[in-house]
Design a protein around this motif. Structure first.
Motif, mmCIF file in Angstrom:
data_model
loop_
_atom_site.group_PDB
_atom_site.id
_atom_site.type_symbol
_atom_site.label_atom_id
_atom_site.label_comp_id
_atom_site.label_asym_id
_atom_site.label_seq_id
_atom_site.Cartn_x
_atom_site.Cartn_y
_atom_site.Cartn_z
ATOM 1 N N UNK A 102 21.009 -52.025 -15.725
ATOM 2 C CA UNK A 102 22.126 -51.093 -16.141
ATOM 3 C C UNK A 102 23.541 -51.371 -15.311
ATOM 4 N N UNK A 103 23.498 -52.502 -14.916
ATOM 5 C CA UNK A 103 24.914 -53.061 -14.173
ATOM 6 C C UNK A 103 26.065 -53.103 -15.125
ATOM 7 N N UNK A 104 26.963 -52.351 -15.059
ATOM 8 C CA UNK A 104 28.137 -52.291 -15.748
ATOM 9 C C UNK A 104 29.149 -53.405 -15.211
ATOM 10 N N UNK A 105 29.105 -53.371 -13.841
ATOM 11 C CA UNK A 105 29.985 -54.378 -13.182
ATOM 12 C C UNK A 105 29.779 -54.444 -11.781
ATOM 13 N N UNK B 38 30.482 -54.036 -4.769
ATOM 14 C CA UNK B 38 30.941 -52.974 -5.683
ATOM 15 C C UNK B 38 30.232 -52.985 -6.575
ATOM 16 N N UNK B 39 29.667 -51.728 -7.121
ATOM 17 C CA UNK B 39 28.851 -52.005 -8.470
ATOM 18 C C UNK B 39 29.193 -50.394 -9.018
ATOM 19 N N UNK B 40 29.123 -50.462 -10.402
ATOM 20 C CA UNK B 40 29.114 -49.439 -11.384
ATOM 21 C C UNK B 40 27.852 -49.539 -12.194
ATOM 22 N N UNK B 41 26.786 -48.774 -12.167
ATOM 23 C CA UNK B 41 25.489 -48.876 -12.627
ATOM 24 C C UNK B 41 24.999 -47.617 -13.224
ATOM 25 N N UNK B 42 24.545 -47.703 -14.396
ATOM 26 C CA UNK B 42 23.499 -46.607 -14.862
ATOM 27 C C UNK B 42 22.729 -46.097 -13.956
ATOM 28 N N UNK B 43 22.394 -44.601 -14.083
ATOM 29 C CA UNK B 43 21.626 -44.087 -13.014
ATOM 30 C C UNK B 43 20.189 -44.395 -13.179
ATOM 31 N N UNK B 44 19.827 -44.976 -14.439
ATOM 32 C CA UNK B 44 18.233 -45.081 -14.703
ATOM 33 C C UNK B 44 18.199 -46.728 -14.487
ATOM 34 N N UNK C 30 29.739 -46.505 -20.427
ATOM 35 C CA UNK C 30 28.924 -45.458 -20.466
ATOM 36 C C UNK C 30 27.719 -46.013 -21.449
ATOM 37 N N UNK C 31 28.019 -46.473 -22.448
ATOM 38 C CA UNK C 31 26.987 -46.921 -23.551
ATOM 39 C C UNK C 31 26.090 -48.130 -22.942
ATOM 40 N N UNK C 32 26.694 -48.854 -22.039
ATOM 41 C CA UNK C 32 25.742 -50.057 -21.289
ATOM 42 C C UNK C 32 25.170 -49.354 -20.200
ATOM 43 N N UNK C 33 25.798 -48.398 -19.574
ATOM 44 C CA UNK C 33 24.854 -47.742 -18.339
ATOM 45 C C UNK C 33 23.678 -47.019 -18.951
ATOM 46 N N UNK C 34 23.787 -46.396 -20.126
ATOM 47 C CA UNK C 34 22.742 -45.519 -20.671
ATOM 48 C C UNK C 34 21.502 -46.573 -21.325
ATOM 49 N N UNK C 35 22.144 -47.772 -21.823
ATOM 50 C CA UNK C 35 21.040 -48.370 -22.652
ATOM 51 C C UNK C 35 21.015 -49.987 -22.356
ATOM 52 N N UNK C 36 22.180 -50.505 -21.807
ATOM 53 C CA UNK C 36 22.054 -51.882 -21.316
ATOM 54 C C UNK C 36 22.064 -52.692 -22.549
#
Length: 157
Positions: A69-72, A90-96, A141-147
């Motif tokens: 769920x890595x956005x960046x 540096x990372x932006x990730x979905x919590x799951x 947000x979409x990517x972080x939730x679902x990949x």
């Protein structure tokens, strides 16, 4: 005569550190992290090899992002005034999101370099602000939730 720079200490957090609270500007469900660790003395060239390997295998790395769920993600090298070399990530990730999956060859190579080249653990900087245009934030947000990428024509994208 100049005095030598003081030695920069490395204070990694415990493995079970839950992460810093997110500022209001980070959308619900995402984690913004800036982490740093010291490169083992004498392993600076191997660090460069590690980053070169990841750049060369970029497409393989991209294939691992949905499960994570890595956005960046972005990695930096920095040399302190005392001569120590540090990796910043540096990372932006979905919590799951999942961590590295060493059944993927590129993740296995990545983890192997990690174990050899950097000191164990990370220091975590405290996030204070994330500024993102709404249409990009919605996609993150979409990517972080679902990949998964948003469907063409979906509202908000």
């Amino acid at each position: 005569m100049n005095d030598p720079a003081p030695y920069t200490p490395f204070r990694p957090l415990p493995r079970d550190f839950p992460g810093h609270p997110m500022p209001d500007s980070v959308p619900e469900g995402l984690r913004l992290e800036l982490s740093r660790s010291r490169i083992v003395d004498g392993k600076e060239n191997e660090f460069d090899e590690w980053m070169s390997m990841l750049n060369t295998r970029y497409d393989e790395c991209l294939e691992t992002l949905p499960a994570e769920r890595a956005v960046f993600e972005a990695t930096f090298r920095h040399e302190e005034a005392d001569g120590t070399t540090w990796i910043y990530h540096l990372s932006l990730m979905g919590r799951d999101g999942a961590g590295l999956d060493e059944s993927h060859p590129v993740d296995a190579a990545h983890a192997d370099y990690n174990r050899r080249v950097k000191e164990r653990g990370w220091e975590e900087l405290i996030p204070k602000l994330m500024l993102t245009p709404a249409h990009i934030r919605d996609a993150m947000v979409q990517w972080g939730e679902t990949g998964k990428e948003p469907l063409p024509g979906a509202t908000g994208f």
